[in-house]
Structures are given as C-alpha cells and as structure tokens.
Write a protein that holds these residues in place. Sequence first.
Motif, PDB file in Angstrom:
ATOM      1  N   ASN A 166       0.845  -1.194   0.000  1.00 46.51           N
ATOM      2  CA  ASN A 166       0.000   0.000   0.000  1.00 46.51           C
ATOM      3  C   ASN A 166       0.882   1.248   0.000  1.00 46.51           C
ATOM      4  OD1 ASN A 166      -2.322   1.541  -0.066  1.00 46.51           O
ATOM      5  ND2 ASN A 166      -2.514   1.606   2.167  1.00 46.51           N
TER       6      ASN A 166
ATOM      7  N   PHE B  53     -14.516   0.412  -4.894  1.00 45.70           N
ATOM      8  CA  PHE B  53     -14.203   1.455  -5.882  1.00 45.70           C
ATOM      9  C   PHE B  53     -15.427   2.294  -6.207  1.00 45.70           C
ATOM     10  CE2 PHE B  53     -13.521   2.911 -10.323  1.00 45.70           C
ATOM     11  CZ  PHE B  53     -12.407   3.699 -10.093  1.00 45.70           C
TER      12      PHE B  53
ATOM     13  N   CYS C 298     -13.322  -4.967  -7.423  1.00 42.92           N
ATOM     14  CA  CYS C 298     -12.874  -3.873  -6.550  1.00 42.92           C
ATOM     15  C   CYS C 298     -14.119  -3.327  -5.850  1.00 42.92           C
ATOM     16  CB  CYS C 298     -12.169  -2.788  -7.359  1.00 42.92           C
ATOM     17  SG  CYS C 298     -10.556  -3.297  -7.982  1.00 42.92           S
TER      18      CYS C 298
ATOM     19  N   CYS D 203      -8.869  -6.116  -5.678  1.00 44.81           N
ATOM     20  CA  CYS D 203      -8.233  -5.202  -4.718  1.00 44.81           C
ATOM     21  C   CYS D 203      -9.372  -4.557  -3.925  1.00 44.81           C
ATOM     22  CB  CYS D 203      -7.393  -4.156  -5.435  1.00 44.81           C
ATOM     23  SG  CYS D 203      -5.864  -4.791  -6.119  1.00 44.81           S
TER      24      CYS D 203
ATOM     25  N   SER E 234      -9.823  -3.028  -1.199  1.00 44.23           N
ATOM     26  CA  SER E 234      -9.726  -1.734  -0.519  1.00 44.23           C
ATOM     27  C   SER E 234      -9.539  -0.573  -1.491  1.00 44.23           C
ATOM     28  CB  SER E 234      -8.545  -1.740   0.466  1.00 44.23           C
ATOM     29  OG  SER E 234      -8.760  -2.641   1.517  1.00 44.23           O
ATOM     30  N   PHE E 235      -9.366  -0.874  -2.756  1.00 43.63           N
ATOM     31  CA  PHE E 235      -9.003   0.174  -3.712  1.00 43.63           C
ATOM     32  C   PHE E 235     -10.170   1.121  -3.970  1.00 43.63           C
ATOM     33  CE2 PHE E 235      -8.371   1.787  -8.088  1.00 43.63           C
ATOM     34  CZ  PHE E 235      -7.210   2.520  -7.847  1.00 43.63           C
ATOM     35  N   ASN E 236      -9.962   2.385  -3.624  1.00 46.26           N
ATOM     36  CA  ASN E 236     -10.955   3.422  -3.905  1.00 46.26           C
ATOM     37  C   ASN E 236     -10.232   4.744  -4.126  1.00 46.26           C
ATOM     38  OD1 ASN E 236     -13.390   4.744  -4.294  1.00 46.26           O
ATOM     39  ND2 ASN E 236     -13.695   5.126  -2.106  1.00 46.26           N
ATOM     40  N   SER E 237      -9.251   4.697  -5.023  1.00 43.63           N
ATOM     41  CA  SER E 237      -8.474   5.881  -5.369  1.00 43.63           C
ATOM     42  C   SER E 237      -8.607   6.160  -6.858  1.00 43.63           C
ATOM     43  CB  SER E 237      -6.997   5.683  -5.003  1.00 43.63           C
ATOM     44  OG  SER E 237      -6.824   5.656  -3.603  1.00 43.63           O
TER      45      SER E 237
ATOM     46  N   ASN F  34      -4.492   0.951  -1.904  1.00 44.43           N
ATOM     47  CA  ASN F  34      -5.459   2.041  -2.089  1.00 44.43           C
ATOM     48  C   ASN F  34      -4.695   3.331  -2.337  1.00 44.43           C
ATOM     49  OD1 ASN F  34      -7.874   3.453  -2.226  1.00 44.43           O
ATOM     50  ND2 ASN F  34      -7.976   3.786  -0.018  1.00 44.43           N
TER      51      ASN F  34
END
Length: 296
Positions: free
Chosen positions: A141, A210, A207, A183, A185-188, A164
Amino acid sequence: SEIQDLQTNLQAAKTAVTTKGGTVTDSGLAGLASEIASIPSGGSLANYGSITYLDDNNAEQTLTLATEDDFVELCVGGSGSNIVINGITVNKNKIIALTVADGVSYLPNHFCYGCNYLASATIPSSIHYIGGDVFSNTIINTALNLSNVRYVGSGFMSSNTAYNQPTSLPKVDVIGASFLASCTSFNSTITINDNTRIIQQRFLYGCTAFAQPFSVPSGIETNIEAYFLGGCPQFTGPLTCNTDKIASSNNTLSTGNASAPMYVTGVTLTGTYAQAWKDALPDRTSSPYRKLIVES
C-alpha cells in the motif's frame, strides 16, 4: 554486401545497448559509443535494489539484490517458498519491503508473487515493462511510480486487499487481464494514457470499494474485454465514454452481488459514446444488476 553487414552489426550493437538499459536513437553511429560507455561495468547495473525481511528472531534484515539472478529469484515459487538471494535463504512470506534500483527497466513474470506480507515497494521511473502476476497476493500500500510503463501483464497487483493509492499510467499502451482485480480496498483515482490501445478482461473486477469517476481512453483499438468494472457495487460513475469499443458482456459495469442496489442507483454515463454504451449494455433487473443512465 559490406554495407549490409555493417547495418546488421550496427543494429545488433544497438539492440545490445537497449537490452542492458541504454537508449540509442536512430541516427546511425552517433551517440552509440557514449551510450555503451554509460552502461555500468560488466554490462549490468551496480545492483538491482534490495529487500527487507524478518529473520528467525523477527528482526529486520536488509539484503542487496546484487545481481540480476538475485532480482529474478523473487519470481521463484509462491507463498511460503524459500528463495536464495545473495547466498542467503529467505522465506517469501518474511519479505516486508522492496526497493528496485534506478535503471532497472522491467519487472519479470511472477515478480514478488506470493510475497504475502510485502507491504512496501519502491520502483523507479525507469520501469517500462511489467510482466504477469507482478505483486499479486501482496499487501503493498505504497504509491508506485508507473510514469514510464508501456506494458502491464495480467494479474498486476491482483488479490491485494490493502492497496489504495492513486494510480497513474500516462504512457501505458497495453493493460493485461485482471488489472487490480479483487483489490477490495481500492478506492483511489486511476488515470490511464488516452492513447492506450488495449484493455483486457477483468479490469478492476471485484474492486468492491471502488467509487471514483473513470474516463475510458479514446485510443482503444479493439473492444474492451469482458468483466470491465464488473463486481464493483459501489461504482456509480460518472464513466466518461470516449470510445465505442465496448465490452459487451453481462458482467460489464455490473454489481456481481445479488443483494446490491445497483439497479436502483445505476451508473451515470457521459461523453461522446455514452448512448452507444447504454445501447450495447441493456439494463439488468436481476443479478448481477446494472442500470445505465445517460447524463443529459
């Protein structure tokens, strides 16, 4: 024939330089000697970076990736495998940090795959090729420098439950299958080169967190493959549709979740080809649920 032989030898010399990390223009012999002279002694890099790992007493130790063989050793085996770096045996699950040296131009297939506790990675701007399954099943991360990456193989960072970070690939040409898949946790933000030609299947698939806007590159040459942004129940757009190369499958832009309210909330489409995406992907009122709304 002598001229042809010279041309053949010149091309071979140029290829040798670029293989070792140098750059050569197409202007004949000009600059070739200086490029060769700039390559570190032995035709290789001084080292390929380093890893930090936990020893048998859970104390942090650092090992230099002294040779290309040490570097490629990180591609061997999966979770729990023992590898030998710089003469030292290390368990892949004990590796917690990685630094790739400046000048390294590629991350080979399965690089750090199965390093399940790898939480920190630093890669240089010299990386332009990423093989398959790189950083898959890790917990990295940290922000990654992907500024000069042209090609990303399948499974990049897949099944990483921690990642993320804002992700930008301003020069990428091909994005392989399962890019950042699962992924959770990915929210970028994710920004892709507008000249990207190919996006393979399962892009951001699974995701589940997301929920950022996304712009589809205008330079896509073949249909985006199946499961594009599928299994992303929080994604509501806007999706900017800059191409008519649409992934026409039931799981494109779907929730993948029978209890998700996507049919109610929907995904907002904008851009030149918004209506074309709407026409190609009719609403689904049952799982995997999808409702597309063209922004007026």
